[in-house]
Motif scaffolding. Structure first.
Motif, mmCIF file in Angstrom:
data_model
loop_
_atom_site.group_PDB
_atom_site.id
_atom_site.type_symbol
_atom_site.label_atom_id
_atom_site.label_comp_id
_atom_site.label_asym_id
_atom_site.label_seq_id
_atom_site.Cartn_x
_atom_site.Cartn_y
_atom_site.Cartn_z
ATOM 1 N N THR A 104 0.827 -1.208 0.000
ATOM 2 C CA THR A 104 0.000 0.000 0.000
ATOM 3 C C THR A 104 0.859 1.254 0.000
ATOM 4 N N SER A 105 1.888 1.258 0.819
ATOM 5 C CA SER A 105 2.791 2.410 0.871
ATOM 6 C C SER A 105 3.447 2.660 -0.488
ATOM 7 N N VAL A 106 3.899 1.590 -1.126
ATOM 8 C CA VAL A 106 4.531 1.717 -2.442
ATOM 9 C C VAL A 106 3.518 2.208 -3.477
ATOM 10 N N LEU A 107 2.314 1.671 -3.421
ATOM 11 C CA LEU A 107 1.279 2.058 -4.375
ATOM 12 C C LEU A 107 0.914 3.534 -4.237
ATOM 13 N N LEU A 108 0.746 4.007 -3.015
ATOM 14 C CA LEU A 108 0.391 5.412 -2.798
ATOM 15 C C LEU A 108 1.523 6.338 -3.240
ATOM 16 N N THR A 109 2.752 5.927 -2.994
ATOM 17 C CA THR A 109 3.892 6.720 -3.457
ATOM 18 C C THR A 109 3.914 6.776 -4.981
ATOM 19 N N ARG A 110 3.622 5.654 -5.597
ATOM 20 C CA ARG A 110 3.576 5.587 -7.062
ATOM 21 C C ARG A 110 2.490 6.516 -7.612
ATOM 22 N N ILE A 111 1.342 6.528 -6.960
ATOM 23 C CA ILE A 111 0.257 7.415 -7.388
ATOM 24 C C ILE A 111 0.675 8.874 -7.251
ATOM 25 N N SER A 112 1.316 9.207 -6.139
ATOM 26 C CA SER A 112 1.692 10.603 -5.891
ATOM 27 C C SER A 112 2.712 11.119 -6.899
ATOM 28 N N LEU A 113 3.520 10.219 -7.455
ATOM 29 C CA LEU A 113 4.608 10.638 -8.343
ATOM 30 C C LEU A 113 4.319 10.424 -9.826
ATOM 31 N N ASP A 179 3.409 17.605 -5.198
ATOM 32 C CA ASP A 179 3.154 17.946 -6.603
ATOM 33 C C ASP A 179 1.983 17.172 -7.201
ATOM 34 N N PHE A 180 1.189 16.539 -6.357
ATOM 35 C CA PHE A 180 0.051 15.762 -6.865
ATOM 36 C C PHE A 180 -1.100 16.706 -7.207
ATOM 37 N N ARG A 181 -1.414 16.828 -8.490
ATOM 38 C CA ARG A 181 -2.449 17.764 -8.945
ATOM 39 C C ARG A 181 -3.533 17.074 -9.768
ATOM 40 N N VAL A 182 -3.500 15.759 -9.841
ATOM 41 C CA VAL A 182 -4.395 15.031 -10.742
ATOM 42 C C VAL A 182 -5.863 15.293 -10.434
ATOM 43 N N PHE A 183 -6.226 15.280 -9.166
ATOM 44 C CA PHE A 183 -7.623 15.476 -8.774
ATOM 45 C C PHE A 183 -7.807 16.741 -7.941
ATOM 46 N N GLY A 184 -6.932 17.703 -8.118
ATOM 47 C CA GLY A 184 -7.052 18.960 -7.405
ATOM 48 C C GLY A 184 -6.704 18.842 -5.928
ATOM 49 N N SER A 185 -7.055 19.880 -5.187
ATOM 50 C CA SER A 185 -6.708 19.923 -3.764
ATOM 51 C C SER A 185 -7.442 18.850 -2.966
ATOM 52 N N LEU A 186 -8.673 18.519 -3.379
ATOM 53 C CA LEU A 186 -9.426 17.487 -2.669
ATOM 54 C C LEU A 186 -8.735 16.133 -2.809
ATOM 55 N N GLY A 187 -8.327 15.802 -4.022
ATOM 56 C CA GLY A 187 -7.626 14.545 -4.242
ATOM 57 C C GLY A 187 -6.323 14.481 -3.475
ATOM 58 N N ARG A 188 -5.607 15.610 -3.404
ATOM 59 C CA ARG A 188 -4.342 15.646 -2.669
ATOM 60 C C ARG A 188 -4.580 15.435 -1.176
ATOM 61 N N ARG A 189 -5.640 16.037 -0.646
ATOM 62 C CA ARG A 189 -5.946 15.853 0.778
ATOM 63 C C ARG A 189 -6.274 14.390 1.081
ATOM 64 N N PHE A 190 -7.047 13.773 0.192
ATOM 65 C CA PHE A 190 -7.386 12.361 0.386
ATOM 66 C C PHE A 190 -6.131 11.495 0.336
ATOM 67 N N LEU A 191 -5.261 11.759 -0.644
ATOM 68 C CA LEU A 191 -4.043 10.960 -0.787
ATOM 69 C C LEU A 191 -3.148 11.115 0.435
ATOM 70 N N ARG A 192 -3.014 12.323 0.917
ATOM 71 C CA ARG A 192 -2.171 12.555 2.090
ATOM 72 C C ARG A 192 -2.760 11.904 3.342
ATOM 73 N N PHE A 193 -4.069 12.000 3.482
ATOM 74 C CA PHE A 193 -4.689 11.392 4.658
ATOM 75 C C PHE A 193 -4.587 9.868 4.593
ATOM 76 N N GLU A 194 -4.736 9.315 3.403
ATOM 77 C CA GLU A 194 -4.595 7.866 3.253
ATOM 78 C C GLU A 194 -3.164 7.431 3.558
ATOM 79 N N TYR A 195 -2.203 8.215 3.108
ATOM 80 C CA TYR A 195 -0.805 7.865 3.389
ATOM 81 C C TYR A 195 -0.497 8.017 4.877
ATOM 82 N N ASN A 196 -1.077 9.031 5.499
ATOM 83 C CA ASN A 196 -0.935 9.201 6.947
ATOM 84 C C ASN A 196 -1.464 7.961 7.669
ATOM 85 N N THR A 197 -2.635 7.506 7.242
ATOM 86 C CA THR A 197 -3.225 6.300 7.823
ATOM 87 C C THR A 197 -2.344 5.087 7.569
#
Length: 258
Positions: A104-113, A179-197
């Motif tokens: 999961t950690s690798v996948l989320l990092t891959r999505i972010s980059l 630098d994650f801009r694919v889904f705007g600020s909402l998508g970035r917040r979700f991605l960061r919160f998921e990675y935090n989790t």
């Protein structure tokens, strides 16, 4: 006769008997039940979140490589001779859960980059909605494990928790998803919160596995192990393992608080 039975039980259950001697039965039962209760959560997380939603739908939409779980989920310690069926199950469970966590950690990092937004507006909207749904389900599943750890396992076994603030500081130091801009600020917040989790989930599993199955895996080409695997004890040193667990409670560098 009794001494022979006792010696046989200790030999077959070196990890459990170490913690039984150190903590007592009453401190072991609730954490064990809490972890068993998470089995359906992990199955849901594995099949629905990662394999179905992320790998089959989101990864193709965002043009990133799906995660190959076979490189992360390594289940081989049950092959150790002499362990009881309960100990074998615990080791298999640890390998399964930690493999999902690392993947999961690798996948989320891959999505972010590497994620690229679909060109078609309708497809992009669909991708955003399915991503937000998947991220929410992933957060829910991992949070259930973390809450179980924080409020049942950690207090009774003296294990170390990772707060949301501490996880956020780790993310900031790494610049995760800046630098994650694919889904705007909402998508970035979700991605960061998921990675935090995900970070807090990984901490929970590091603490649990380092205490309950700190035995090294068989070297397997292409396998990717959790970072804490380097502290684990060789498969041929179960006597040493029992001594370490009886005296220190874990092979982690962060020892139990009591």
């Amino acid at each position: 006769m009794i001494e022979k039975i006792k010696a046989w039980f200790i030999r077959r259950n070196p990890i459990f008997t170490s913690h039984l001697q150190r903590n007592g039965l009453l401190r072991l039962v609730p954490p064990a039940l809490a972890m068993y209760a998470m089995i359906p959560v992990y199955i849901f997380f594995h099949i629905i979140c990662i394999k179905l939603l992320y790998n089959l739908i989101i990864c193709p939409l965002l043009k990133i490589e799906p995660i190959a779980l076979k490189h992360y989920i390594v289940i081989d310690r049950h092959l150790l001779p002499g362990l009881s069926y309960t100990a074998k199950f615990h080791c298999a469970y640890c390998g399964y859960a930690n493999g999902l966590s690392v993947a999961t950690s690798v996948l989320l990092t891959r999505i972010s980059l590497e994620a690229t937004a679909p060109g078609n507006a309708v497809v992009r909207l669909f991708a955003k909605l399915i991503y937000l749904l998947t991220s929410s389900l992933s957060i829910l599943a991992q949070s259930l494990v973390t809450l179980s750890f924080d409020y049942v396992m950690a207090p009774l076994l003296g294990l170390h928790r990772l707060s949301m603030q501490q996880a956020s500081e780790k993310m900031k130091s790494n610049g995760f998803a800046d630098d994650f801009r694919v889904f705007g600020s909402l998508g970035r917040r979700f991605l960061r919160f998921e990675y935090n989790t995900s970070l807090r989930h990984a901490n929970s599993l590091e603490q649990i596995e380092s205490q309950w199955c700190p035995i090294k895996h068989i070297d397997k080409p292409g396998a990717i192990y959790p970072e804490h695997h380097k502290f684990f004890i060789e498969r041929c040193e179960l006597c040493k393992l029992r001594k370490v667990l009886c005296s220190e409670g874990t092979v982690s560098t962060r020892k139990p608080t009591w």
